[in-house]
Design an enzyme around this catalytic site. Structure first.
Site, PDB file in Angstrom:
ATOM      1  N   THR A 112      82.031  31.912 -21.620  1.00  0.00           N
ATOM      2  CA  THR A 112      81.889  30.895 -20.563  1.00  0.00           C
ATOM      3  C   THR A 112      82.383  29.525 -21.028  1.00  0.00           C
ATOM      4  O   THR A 112      83.054  28.813 -20.289  1.00  0.00           O
ATOM      5  CB  THR A 112      80.404  30.791 -20.138  1.00  0.00           C
ATOM      6  OG1 THR A 112      79.966  32.077 -19.692  1.00  0.00           O
ATOM      7  CG2 THR A 112      80.212  29.775 -19.031  1.00  0.00           C
TER       8      THR A 112
ATOM      9  N   ARG B 189      90.232  32.317 -21.010  1.00  0.00           N
ATOM     10  CA  ARG B 189      89.608  30.998 -21.193  1.00  0.00           C
ATOM     11  C   ARG B 189      89.964  30.392 -22.546  1.00  0.00           C
ATOM     12  O   ARG B 189      90.166  29.179 -22.660  1.00  0.00           O
ATOM     13  CB  ARG B 189      88.091  31.121 -21.037  1.00  0.00           C
ATOM     14  CG  ARG B 189      87.645  31.299 -19.580  1.00  0.00           C
ATOM     15  CD  ARG B 189      86.206  31.734 -19.477  1.00  0.00           C
ATOM     16  NE  ARG B 189      85.681  31.690 -18.111  1.00  0.00           N
ATOM     17  CZ  ARG B 189      84.498  32.175 -17.766  1.00  0.00           C
ATOM     18  NH1 ARG B 189      83.712  32.748 -18.671  1.00  0.00           N
ATOM     19  NH2 ARG B 189      84.085  32.104 -16.519  1.00  0.00           N
TER      20      ARG B 189
ATOM     21  N   ARG C 180      85.263  40.945 -18.217  1.00  0.00           N
ATOM     22  CA  ARG C 180      84.570  39.852 -18.930  1.00  0.00           C
ATOM     23  C   ARG C 180      85.170  39.664 -20.323  1.00  0.00           C
ATOM     24  O   ARG C 180      85.296  38.547 -20.815  1.00  0.00           O
ATOM     25  CB  ARG C 180      83.062  40.138 -19.046  1.00  0.00           C
ATOM     26  CG  ARG C 180      82.281  40.123 -17.745  1.00  0.00           C
ATOM     27  CD  ARG C 180      82.094  38.768 -17.131  1.00  0.00           C
ATOM     28  NE  ARG C 180      81.477  37.783 -17.980  1.00  0.00           N
ATOM     29  CZ  ARG C 180      81.043  36.597 -17.562  1.00  0.00           C
ATOM     30  NH1 ARG C 180      81.149  36.258 -16.275  1.00  0.00           N
ATOM     31  NH2 ARG C 180      80.521  35.730 -18.385  1.00  0.00           N
TER      32      ARG C 180
ATOM     33  N   GLU D  59      79.185  40.498  -4.714  1.00  0.00           N
ATOM     34  CA  GLU D  59      80.293  39.535  -4.645  1.00  0.00           C
ATOM     35  C   GLU D  59      81.529  40.124  -3.965  1.00  0.00           C
ATOM     36  O   GLU D  59      82.224  39.418  -3.227  1.00  0.00           O
ATOM     37  CB  GLU D  59      80.637  39.048  -6.058  1.00  0.00           C
ATOM     38  CG  GLU D  59      79.528  38.177  -6.639  1.00  0.00           C
ATOM     39  CD  GLU D  59      79.768  37.782  -8.077  1.00  0.00           C
ATOM     40  OE1 GLU D  59      78.988  36.968  -8.597  1.00  0.00           O
ATOM     41  OE2 GLU D  59      80.726  38.283  -8.702  1.00  0.00           O
TER      42      GLU D  59
ATOM     43  N   HIS E 232      86.087  33.119 -12.424  1.00  0.00           N
ATOM     44  CA  HIS E 232      84.761  33.714 -12.257  1.00  0.00           C
ATOM     45  C   HIS E 232      84.942  35.220 -12.360  1.00  0.00           C
ATOM     46  O   HIS E 232      85.920  35.754 -11.823  1.00  0.00           O
ATOM     47  CB  HIS E 232      84.142  33.373 -10.902  1.00  0.00           C
ATOM     48  CG  HIS E 232      82.995  34.277 -10.585  1.00  0.00           C
ATOM     49  ND1 HIS E 232      81.731  34.059 -11.087  1.00  0.00           N
ATOM     50  CD2 HIS E 232      82.944  35.453  -9.905  1.00  0.00           C
ATOM     51  CE1 HIS E 232      80.946  35.055 -10.693  1.00  0.00           C
ATOM     52  NE2 HIS E 232      81.651  35.907  -9.987  1.00  0.00           N
TER      53      HIS E 232
ATOM     54  N   TYR F 131      77.487  31.201  -5.566  1.00  0.00           N
ATOM     55  CA  TYR F 131      76.623  30.695  -6.648  1.00  0.00           C
ATOM     56  C   TYR F 131      75.213  30.548  -6.087  1.00  0.00           C
ATOM     57  O   TYR F 131      74.819  29.502  -5.599  1.00  0.00           O
ATOM     58  CB  TYR F 131      77.171  29.381  -7.200  1.00  0.00           C
ATOM     59  CG  TYR F 131      78.382  29.581  -8.085  1.00  0.00           C
ATOM     60  CD1 TYR F 131      78.345  30.450  -9.181  1.00  0.00           C
ATOM     61  CD2 TYR F 131      79.585  28.910  -7.841  1.00  0.00           C
ATOM     62  CE1 TYR F 131      79.455  30.649  -9.988  1.00  0.00           C
ATOM     63  CE2 TYR F 131      80.704  29.104  -8.653  1.00  0.00           C
ATOM     64  CZ  TYR F 131      80.625  29.968  -9.722  1.00  0.00           C
ATOM     65  OH  TYR F 131      81.719  30.171 -10.530  1.00  0.00           O
TER      66      TYR F 131
ATOM     67  N   LYS G 200      89.526  30.223 -10.131  1.00  0.00           N
ATOM     68  CA  LYS G 200      88.854  29.049  -9.576  1.00  0.00           C
ATOM     69  C   LYS G 200      89.888  27.957  -9.246  1.00  0.00           C
ATOM     70  O   LYS G 200      91.049  28.049  -9.669  1.00  0.00           O
ATOM     71  CB  LYS G 200      87.825  28.521 -10.586  1.00  0.00           C
ATOM     72  CG  LYS G 200      86.619  29.454 -10.828  1.00  0.00           C
ATOM     73  CD  LYS G 200      85.666  28.750 -11.807  1.00  0.00           C
ATOM     74  CE  LYS G 200      84.541  29.629 -12.292  1.00  0.00           C
ATOM     75  NZ  LYS G 200      83.739  28.963 -13.343  1.00  0.00           N
TER      76      LYS G 200
ATOM     77  N   ASN H 154      86.709  26.488 -16.246  1.00  0.00           N
ATOM     78  CA  ASN H 154      87.093  27.582 -17.147  1.00  0.00           C
ATOM     79  C   ASN H 154      87.895  28.667 -16.430  1.00  0.00           C
ATOM     80  O   ASN H 154      87.901  29.820 -16.835  1.00  0.00           O
ATOM     81  CB  ASN H 154      85.853  28.149 -17.843  1.00  0.00           C
ATOM     82  CG  ASN H 154      84.781  28.558 -16.855  1.00  0.00           C
ATOM     83  OD1 ASN H 154      85.031  28.592 -15.654  1.00  0.00           O
ATOM     84  ND2 ASN H 154      83.606  28.888 -17.341  1.00  0.00           N
TER      85      ASN H 154
END
Ligand code: GDP
Ligand code: MG
Length: 163
Positions: free
Chosen positions: A96, A107, A90, A141, A130, A50, A10, A127
């Site tokens: 998150t 993160r 992930r 995506e 994505h 989003y 991001k 964070n």
């Protein structure tokens, strides 16, 4: 079982010059880079990324904050391939909320902000990453961020050891 997943570094990650560090974390786990590009999204593209799904899960307010955040600078879009890659990515990215993201995750290692603080500042929690959450999300995506000719299939020399 070999999956592809979409990762975005991001704007906060690009601004903080963490792109190389972030990519190396995925590479060292043996995930294969099959697509990569820098892209400065506009509002329309951000809204396709989003979607209303965020409104349903997190509320209109969070979606609006995210739409503002995603367009403040370029992102680096990455498509990774590997065994159950969606879940693995992930795990490497972490929770998150950076406050609760474990050390060792991207993160957890590079951010520490809480939901409460971000909400008080009226901003989307920065964070860094994505990452797609489900097969359906990944498929949608990847197609949103990449043309099919921008994705590559190739064999890694050490593939027998990791894939
Ligand atoms: P992710 O898949 O882990 O990125 O989490 P979500 O898809 O649920 O949310 C998308 C993004 O919205 C998160 O990465 C955060 O940047 C932001 N976000 C989610 N929930 C909140 C919240 O409660 N407050 C704020 N300020 N930002 C949030
Ligand atoms: Mg998400």
């Amino acid at each position: 079982m070999i999956e592809r997943t979409l990762v975005l570094v991001k704007p906060d990650g690009v601004h903080r010059q963490l792109v190389g560090e972030i990519i190396s974390r995925f590479e060292r786990a043996g995930l294969k880079l099959v697509g990569i590009k820098m892209f400065w999204a506009d509002k329309e593209h951000a809204m396709k990324h989003y979607t209303e799904d965020i409104t349903i899960r997190r509320g209109e307010n969070v979606r609006n904050k995210l739409l503002r955040f995603l367009v403040i600078g370029p992102v680096v879009a990455i498509c990774l391939e590997g065994i159950e890659a969606i879940e693995i990515v992930r795990k490497i990215v972490g929770d998150t909320q950076p406050k609760t993201a474990l050390p060792g995750t991207i993160r957890g290692d590079y951010s520490h902000m809480s939901y409460a603080y971000a909400d008080a500042k009226d901003k989307a929690i920065p964070n860094l990453i994505h990452a797609s959450t489900t097969k359906e999300e990944a498929e949608y995506e990847i197609a949103l961020w990449f043309k099919s000719e921008e994705l590559h299939s190739y064999k890694l020399p050490h593939e027998d050891h990791v894939l």
